[in-house]
Design a protein around this motif. Structure first.
Motif, PDB file in Angstrom:
ATOM      1  N   GLY A 221     -10.910 -25.745 -19.925  1.00 61.42           N
ATOM      2  CA  GLY A 221     -11.619 -24.792 -19.099  1.00 61.42           C
ATOM      3  C   GLY A 221     -12.419 -23.770 -19.886  1.00 61.42           C
ATOM      4  O   GLY A 221     -12.401 -23.745 -21.120  1.00 61.42           O
ATOM      5  N   ASP A 222     -13.132 -22.908 -19.153  1.00 57.82           N
ATOM      6  CA  ASP A 222     -13.918 -21.850 -19.775  1.00 57.82           C
ATOM      7  C   ASP A 222     -13.184 -20.518 -19.648  1.00 57.82           C
ATOM      8  O   ASP A 222     -12.039 -20.460 -19.170  1.00 57.82           O
ATOM      9  N   ALA A 223     -13.853 -19.442 -20.067  1.00 60.27           N
ATOM     10  CA  ALA A 223     -13.213 -18.128 -20.055  1.00 60.27           C
ATOM     11  C   ALA A 223     -12.850 -17.693 -18.634  1.00 60.27           C
ATOM     12  O   ALA A 223     -11.812 -17.054 -18.421  1.00 60.27           O
ATOM     13  N   GLU A 224     -13.677 -18.044 -17.666  1.00 69.42           N
ATOM     14  CA  GLU A 224     -13.376 -17.682 -16.278  1.00 69.42           C
ATOM     15  C   GLU A 224     -12.068 -18.327 -15.827  1.00 69.42           C
ATOM     16  O   GLU A 224     -11.232 -17.692 -15.168  1.00 69.42           O
ATOM     17  N   MET A 225     -11.880 -19.585 -16.203  1.00 64.80           N
ATOM     18  CA  MET A 225     -10.630 -20.261 -15.866  1.00 64.80           C
ATOM     19  C   MET A 225      -9.471 -19.662 -16.652  1.00 64.80           C
ATOM     20  O   MET A 225      -8.341 -19.581 -16.158  1.00 64.80           O
ATOM     21  N   GLY A 226      -9.761 -19.221 -17.871  1.00 66.14           N
ATOM     22  CA  GLY A 226      -8.737 -18.548 -18.664  1.00 66.14           C
ATOM     23  C   GLY A 226      -8.220 -17.304 -17.961  1.00 66.14           C
ATOM     24  O   GLY A 226      -7.012 -17.010 -17.995  1.00 66.14           O
ATOM     25  N   LEU A 236      -1.582 -22.586 -21.649  1.00 70.31           N
ATOM     26  CA  LEU A 236      -2.654 -23.453 -22.134  1.00 70.31           C
ATOM     27  C   LEU A 236      -2.182 -24.174 -23.383  1.00 70.31           C
ATOM     28  O   LEU A 236      -1.659 -23.547 -24.307  1.00 70.31           O
ATOM     29  N   SER A 237      -2.383 -25.476 -23.431  1.00 67.81           N
ATOM     30  CA  SER A 237      -2.074 -26.265 -24.614  1.00 67.81           C
ATOM     31  C   SER A 237      -3.386 -26.783 -25.192  1.00 67.81           C
ATOM     32  O   SER A 237      -4.125 -27.500 -24.516  1.00 67.81           O
ATOM     33  N   LEU A 238      -3.674 -26.398 -26.426  1.00 67.50           N
ATOM     34  CA  LEU A 238      -4.963 -26.721 -27.051  1.00 67.50           C
ATOM     35  C   LEU A 238      -4.838 -27.963 -27.924  1.00 67.50           C
ATOM     36  O   LEU A 238      -3.951 -28.050 -28.777  1.00 67.50           O
ATOM     37  N   SER A 239      -5.742 -28.907 -27.697  1.00 71.40           N
ATOM     38  CA  SER A 239      -5.810 -30.123 -28.509  1.00 71.40           C
ATOM     39  C   SER A 239      -6.926 -29.985 -29.535  1.00 71.40           C
ATOM     40  O   SER A 239      -7.586 -28.947 -29.631  1.00 71.40           O
ATOM     41  N   ASN A 247     -17.192 -25.880 -27.513  1.00 74.60           N
ATOM     42  CA  ASN A 247     -15.953 -25.646 -26.779  1.00 74.60           C
ATOM     43  C   ASN A 247     -15.346 -24.277 -27.056  1.00 74.60           C
ATOM     44  O   ASN A 247     -14.135 -24.089 -26.972  1.00 74.60           O
ATOM     45  N   ALA A 248     -16.203 -23.312 -27.362  1.00 75.99           N
ATOM     46  CA  ALA A 248     -15.703 -21.964 -27.643  1.00 75.99           C
ATOM     47  C   ALA A 248     -14.992 -21.361 -26.438  1.00 75.99           C
ATOM     48  O   ALA A 248     -14.106 -20.510 -26.597  1.00 75.99           O
ATOM     49  N   GLY A 249     -15.345 -21.818 -25.229  1.00 76.06           N
ATOM     50  CA  GLY A 249     -14.681 -21.312 -24.033  1.00 76.06           C
ATOM     51  C   GLY A 249     -13.195 -21.608 -24.031  1.00 76.06           C
ATOM     52  O   GLY A 249     -12.395 -20.833 -23.482  1.00 76.06           O
ATOM     53  N   ALA A 268      -2.513 -37.459 -29.088  1.00 76.17           N
ATOM     54  CA  ALA A 268      -2.752 -38.670 -29.877  1.00 76.17           C
ATOM     55  C   ALA A 268      -2.554 -39.902 -28.997  1.00 76.17           C
ATOM     56  O   ALA A 268      -1.722 -39.889 -28.086  1.00 76.17           O
ATOM     57  N   PRO A 269      -3.347 -40.947 -29.257  1.00 78.07           N
ATOM     58  CA  PRO A 269      -4.155 -41.193 -30.465  1.00 78.07           C
ATOM     59  C   PRO A 269      -5.597 -40.694 -30.413  1.00 78.07           C
ATOM     60  O   PRO A 269      -6.385 -41.016 -31.298  1.00 78.07           O
ATOM     61  N   TYR A 270      -5.940 -39.903 -29.397  1.00 76.97           N
ATOM     62  CA  TYR A 270      -7.325 -39.446 -29.241  1.00 76.97           C
ATOM     63  C   TYR A 270      -7.464 -37.983 -29.660  1.00 76.97           C
ATOM     64  O   TYR A 270      -6.508 -37.319 -30.017  1.00 76.97           O
ATOM     65  N   LEU A 271      -8.709 -37.489 -29.592  1.00 75.41           N
ATOM     66  CA  LEU A 271      -9.030 -36.065 -29.768  1.00 75.41           C
ATOM     67  C   LEU A 271      -8.654 -35.516 -31.145  1.00 75.41           C
ATOM     68  O   LEU A 271      -8.171 -34.396 -31.270  1.00 75.41           O
ATOM     69  N   THR A 272      -8.900 -36.293 -32.178  1.00 75.12           N
ATOM     70  CA  THR A 272      -8.656 -35.822 -33.539  1.00 75.12           C
ATOM     71  C   THR A 272      -9.518 -34.593 -33.809  1.00 75.12           C
ATOM     72  O   THR A 272     -10.709 -34.574 -33.510  1.00 75.12           O
ATOM     73  N   PRO A 273      -8.915 -33.526 -34.350  1.00 72.57           N
ATOM     74  CA  PRO A 273      -9.683 -32.286 -34.578  1.00 72.57           C
ATOM     75  C   PRO A 273     -10.767 -32.452 -35.631  1.00 72.57           C
ATOM     76  O   PRO A 273     -10.728 -33.370 -36.463  1.00 72.57           O
ATOM     77  N   MET A 274     -11.733 -31.555 -35.573  1.00 71.27           N
ATOM     78  CA  MET A 274     -12.787 -31.504 -36.586  1.00 71.27           C
ATOM     79  C   MET A 274     -12.184 -31.113 -37.927  1.00 71.27           C
ATOM     80  O   MET A 274     -11.211 -30.380 -37.972  1.00 71.27           O
TER      81      MET A 274
END
Length: 318
Positions: A221-226, A236-239, A247-249, A268-274
């Motif tokens: 979500g974004d800041a409004e949803m936050g 919130l669980s951040l991947s 995705n700064a929001g 995992a196995p998706y969404l490997t961080p930068m």
């Protein structure tokens, strides 16, 4: 390297977290990493690249431990895979805990009620989809009650309007409501899958009354949803997706709710961080996500790690 010939191999292990700042992967699918890396290896060889190492579940857990990821919450969200997560937790007590549910996209496939979504993929039924959703849900309930030491959450449940079409939206919403009711009945935390369905998920939670501990897994979500999450006390669980450009929001939402309501995960196995997006993911990659969050908050990674660990223990009692 072009996308056609991108590097499919494992990212290097991140620097290990300090001994007093070890963490838990809030949401992952460890068993799925094995076939996923096998498929990547086959693809790499076809492109003339080196094969991708394929690690066992035990090896993946040990690699995670070596960098300070002391445990995982493994999610079983298809009927045949509910026991996969539970058995992993039984085989690795104190290191693996299970979350179980019928995934939103799976829920509408049971009883052959699916609808193509905006992703354009065809609806494909598997043999277990002959089983009605209510029967599948009864199995989730039975297993959660039978294995209370292993099952620490109901999830992932929620809504997904990218994979599932609008004509099945209300079927999916009802499945979500059934999971909400189960989590409240058993007083278990609930992990939410929310893809292209922010408003629908929020509306359903507010209408039915959210479980006491509600977690947005791989929060998008974004800041409004936050702000809405903060008002309602949701977690919130951040991947690794939180580290992606644009995705700064997601990171700002973490700031809004505060670290006492933030956890980290791999999915995992998706969404490997930068900077390793597109490569195989596993719990050992968690420190990269922590580093991105710490950088955004301008805080030491140790401080962020300790806070997310404390939140995870508070939410799941582990």
């Amino acid at each position: 390297m072009s996308k056609k010939h991108r590097n499919r191999n494992w990212a290097p292990l991140p620097p290990a977290l300090p001994a007093d700042a070890h963490v838990i992967d809030d949401h992952t699918h460890v068993a799925s990493v094995v076939p996923f890396s096998e498929a990547l290896s086959h693809e790499a060889v076809e492109k003339g690249q080196d094969p991708v190492p394929v690690y066992s579940v035990d090896e993946l857990l040990n690699q995670a431990a070596s960098v300070g990821v002391e445990g995982v919450i493994d999610c079983g969200c298809e009927l045949p895979h509910l026991m996969t997560a539970i058995d992993m937790a039984r085989e690795h007590p104190d290191r693996v805990h299970a979350a179980i549910a019928i995934h939103p996209n799976e829920a509408v496939l049971h009883g052959h009620r699916g609808a193509p979504g905006p992703d354009g993929l065809p609806v494909r039924y598997k043999p277990w989809h002959d089983i009605p959703f209510d029967t599948a849900m009864e199995e989730v309930h039975r297993l959660a009650v039978t294995y209370p030491k292993q099952v620490v959450a109901i999830g992932e449940t929620g809504m997904d309007l990218f994979r599932t079409g609008k004509s099945a939206k209300e079927l999916q919403r009802q499945a979500f409501r059934d999971h909400i009711a189960l989590a409240k009945e058993l007083d278990l935390p609930m992990q939410i899958h929310d893809r292209d369905a922010h408003q629908e998920v929020i509306d359903t939670l507010l209408a039915d009354g959210a479980p006491r501990k509600t977690v947005f897994h791989s929060y998008s979500g974004d800041a409004e949803m936050g702000e809405i999450a903060k008002k309602n006390g949701w977690y919130l669980s951040l991947s690794g997706a939180s580290s992606y450009k644009g995705n700064a929001g997601i990171l700002e939402s973490a700031r809004i709710v505060g670290l006492d309501h933030v956890m980290v995960e791999t999915d995992a196995p998706y969404l490997t961080p930068m900077p390793y997006r597109g490569r195989p993911n596993a719990p050992m990659m968690i420190p990269y996500t922590l580093a991105a969050l710490a950088d955004y908050l301008d805080m030491p990674i140790e401080t962020v790690a300790k806070a997310t660990r404390s939140t995870t223990h508070e939410v799941y009692g582990i």
